[in-house]
Design a protein around this motif. Structure first.
Motif, PDB file in Angstrom:
ATOM      1  N   ILE A   1       0.842  -1.199   0.000  1.00  0.00           N
ATOM      2  CA  ILE A   1       0.000   0.000   0.000  1.00  0.00           C
ATOM      3  C   ILE A   1       0.874   1.245   0.000  1.00  0.00           C
ATOM      4  CG2 ILE A   1      -1.663   1.362   1.331  1.00  0.00           C
ATOM      5  CD1 ILE A   1      -2.897  -1.215   2.312  1.00  0.00           C
ATOM      6  N   GLN A   2       1.903   1.230   0.836  1.00  0.00           N
ATOM      7  CA  GLN A   2       2.780   2.390   0.920  1.00  0.00           C
ATOM      8  C   GLN A   2       3.488   2.637  -0.402  1.00  0.00           C
ATOM      9  OE1 GLN A   2       4.916   2.966   4.537  1.00  0.00           O
ATOM     10  NE2 GLN A   2       6.686   3.861   3.536  1.00  0.00           N
ATOM     11  N   ALA A   3       4.011   1.564  -1.021  1.00  0.00           N
ATOM     12  CA  ALA A   3       4.728   1.716  -2.290  1.00  0.00           C
ATOM     13  C   ALA A   3       3.802   2.220  -3.393  1.00  0.00           C
ATOM     14  CB  ALA A   3       5.357   0.388  -2.692  1.00  0.00           C
ATOM     15  N   ALA A   4       2.582   1.688  -3.447  1.00  0.00           N
ATOM     16  CA  ALA A   4       1.646   2.093  -4.503  1.00  0.00           C
ATOM     17  C   ALA A   4       1.172   3.526  -4.314  1.00  0.00           C
ATOM     18  CB  ALA A   4       0.454   1.139  -4.531  1.00  0.00           C
ATOM     19  N   THR A   5       0.885   3.893  -3.066  1.00  0.00           N
ATOM     20  CA  THR A   5       0.321   5.225  -2.820  1.00  0.00           C
ATOM     21  C   THR A   5       1.364   6.328  -2.820  1.00  0.00           C
ATOM     22  OG1 THR A   5       0.432   4.847  -0.416  1.00  0.00           O
ATOM     23  CG2 THR A   5      -1.642   4.308  -1.527  1.00  0.00           C
ATOM     24  N   GLU A   6       2.642   5.963  -2.794  1.00  0.00           N
ATOM     25  CA  GLU A   6       3.698   6.960  -2.894  1.00  0.00           C
ATOM     26  C   GLU A   6       4.260   7.076  -4.314  1.00  0.00           C
ATOM     27  OE1 GLU A   6       6.562   6.059   0.129  1.00  0.00           O
ATOM     28  OE2 GLU A   6       5.241   6.746   1.758  1.00  0.00           O
ATOM     29  N   HIS A   7       3.683   6.309  -5.228  1.00  0.00           N
ATOM     30  CA  HIS A   7       4.104   6.374  -6.633  1.00  0.00           C
ATOM     31  C   HIS A   7       3.604   7.686  -7.238  1.00  0.00           C
ATOM     32  CE1 HIS A   7       4.237   5.391 -10.935  1.00  0.00           C
ATOM     33  NE2 HIS A   7       5.171   4.514 -10.616  1.00  0.00           N
ATOM     34  N   PRO A   8       4.362   8.296  -8.149  1.00  0.00           N
ATOM     35  CA  PRO A   8       3.934   9.570  -8.757  1.00  0.00           C
ATOM     36  C   PRO A   8       2.576   9.506  -9.442  1.00  0.00           C
ATOM     37  CG  PRO A   8       6.247   9.119  -9.253  1.00  0.00           C
ATOM     38  CD  PRO A   8       5.717   7.906  -8.575  1.00  0.00           C
ATOM     39  N   ASP A   9       2.168   8.323  -9.920  1.00  0.00           N
ATOM     40  CA  ASP A   9       0.894   8.209 -10.645  1.00  0.00           C
ATOM     41  C   ASP A   9      -0.299   7.932  -9.737  1.00  0.00           C
ATOM     42  OD1 ASP A   9       2.269   8.635 -12.983  1.00  0.00           O
ATOM     43  OD2 ASP A   9       2.456   6.501 -13.478  1.00  0.00           O
TER      44      ASP A   9
END
Length: 511
Positions: free
Chosen positions: A257-265
């Motif tokens: 969740i953290q990796a996905a929600t911190e992605h620029p997109d």
């Protein structure tokens, strides 16, 4: 009846419906059912796979992983999923402990073969995407299929999975799950998610975890839904899939969740197809939940373990999601209580150990009667996790009684790392704990007493651990000390080490 019959029945009802989608290739329910049958016939004809035989798989996610699972169900055999992140020495221990008859693997993990040929020369090898030097390619194997693809006395009571989980003894234990455990687990997942044949599940968690395999993937196939499979998680491919493939459900552990929600997109990704996401594997920080909730996507929590298949306690889509920190109510088909050290049930509001009982609970630890007796009491599985129930029966998980470290969704037991550290000639004693980490939730940290007159350095010990264990289990920091906090009997007090480590925890660690 066995578990593969569910795929066969769905193929009869909706033969052309997509069962799995993987890298642009669609496998219909009819095609999936046929491939399962062909695989079972080939395994029986070529290798004589009988009821109770163990077949290991070492692979990233792919449809044939599921084909092999249901072919094992058809034959009454057992699948042993291997964590591809483990070191070869760890994988070899599991292969030997399970006394496998056959290893099915991707070419990327062929590095295990020399050790396998030395330690288990009688084991056969099948390559999913290549022809091993002393084995056969999977498609070539299927071409040899003939005869009957079933064994006598095969039904839902047969063991199907041996999933290895690290134990407090420092060696992994194989939790044996029967076919019926996956059936009942699937019913609870369907209840939890409102899962129907109209749903479309996106699976990014690894199949070697019961979470990736059984929270949504197998329940979706049992009900006739479609599953898009990613070989492994990356933020780019997951966010792209939300928009392109339009899934309705997915499971994401906190680190993902953290990796996905911190992605620029993240801010511009269309999430409108999602009716919910599910999360678990560790205590979930509320701020991570809020990132999806603020985008209009409900977040469901599930609590369980390898030994519970894993669904045991959960919040349900459409039910009360307002209790911050709660992992929900006991599942539809199992029981969960809070007990004291003597096994007596505790009243609401009093913390104790979480115990689970039901048809989803594991049958035994493979070849380990003592560990089985310690974990199972009158059908109750003592999880080793500490929590409490409120007056309405909702569960709150507080801590891990057995010192488990969860780093990026991966389980690390200190005893396992300590065992390897103590094999180094310059280490007298050590204690391993989890240090809070902003990216991985926790990372392992070792406190070490060096042998007198020795000057071994932290990098030397990290390199030593890496020869035996996976990289994520290597201590991120090694602190040399003159003594360790102990009980009156000399046992290292891990909770005291965690207190001592708190000032350093505030600094945070990066990969």
């Amino acid at each position: 009846m066995d578990l593969s019959d569910l795929i066969e029945r769905n193929a009869a009802f909706t033969p052309d419906k997509p069962a799995t989608i993987f890298e642009g290739d669609v496998l219909s329910y009819a095609a999936l059912s046929a491939r399962i049958e062909q695989t079972a016939r080939a395994l029986k004809a070529e290798f004589g796979v009988n009821r109770g035989d163990r077949i290991a798989i070492l692979s990233l996610n792919r449809p044939d992983y599921l084909v092999l699972l249901y072919a094992c169900a058809r034959l009454g055999a057992m699948l042993v999923p291997l964590n591809w992140r483990l070191a070869v020495a760890e994988q070899l221990f599991i292969l030997s402990d399970a006394s496998i008859k056959l290893l099915v693997l991707e070419q990327a993990f062929a590095g295990v073969l020399p050790a396998l040929e030395h330690s288990l020369p009688e084991a056969s090898v099948v390559g999913l995407d290549f022809a091993p030097p002393s084995g056969i390619a999977f498609d070539a194997l299927l071409a040899r299929a003939h005869g009957d693809g079933r064994n006598p006395h095969t039904d839902l009571t047969c063991p199907l999975l041996i999933v290895y989980t690290s134990g407090t003894t420092g060696r992994p234990k194989g939790a044996v799950l029967r076919q019926e455990a996956l059936l009942w687990n699937g019913m609870m997942s369907q209840h939890m998610h409102g899962l129907t044949s109209d749903d479309h599940v996106l699976t990014v968690l690894p199949f070697f975890h019961v979470g990736g395999l059984n929270i949504q993937t197998t329940p979706a196939l049992h009900i006739g839904a479609s599953v898009t499979i990613h070989s492994r998680f990356t933020p780019d491919t997951t966010l792209t899939a939300f928009e392109r493939d339009r899934p309705t459900l997915t499971v994401l552990v906190p680190a993902i969740i953290q990796a996905a929600t911190e992605h620029p997109d993240w801010a511009t990704t269309d999430l409108s197809s999602l009716k919910a996401i599910s999360t678990g594997s560790t205590i979930v920080p509320p701020h991570l939940i809020e990132r999806f909730v603020n985008r209009g996507v409900p977040v469901l929590q599930v609590y369980g373990s390898t030994e519970t298949c894993p669904v045991a306690v959960y919040t349900r889509l459409g039910s009360d999601l307002s209790r911050v920190g709660s992992t929900g109510l006991p599942g539809l088909c199992c029981e969960a209580i809070i007990i004291d050290d003597a096994g007596a049930e505790l009243p609401p509001g009093i913390p104790g150990e979480i115990a689970v009982r039901g048809p989803n609970v594991f049958y035994e630890y493979w070849g380990n009667q003592q560990a089985t007796r310690e974990a199972l009491h009158d059908g109750w599985y003592r999880t080793g996790d500490i929590g409490l129930r409120d007056a309405d029966g909702y569960f709150f998980v507080h801590d891990r009684k057995k010192n488990l470290i969860i780093s990026g969704g991966e389980n690390i037991y200190p005893a396992e790392v300590e065992r390897v550290l103590l094999e180094h000639p310059d280490v007298v004693e050590c204690g391993v704990i989890g240090r809070p980490d902003v990216r991985w939730d926790e990372v392992p940290v070792a406190y070490v007493i060096r042998r007198t007159g020795c000057s071994v350095q932290a990098d030397d010990l990290k390199a030593h651990v890496l020869t035996q264990l996976a990289r994520f289990k290597v201590p991120r920091d090694i602190v040399f000390v003159d003594d360790l906090p102990r009980t009156a009997l000399g046992k290292v007090q891990h909770f005291m080490l965690r207190r001592l480590d708190m000032p350093q925890s505030s600094q945070g660690d990066a990969l």
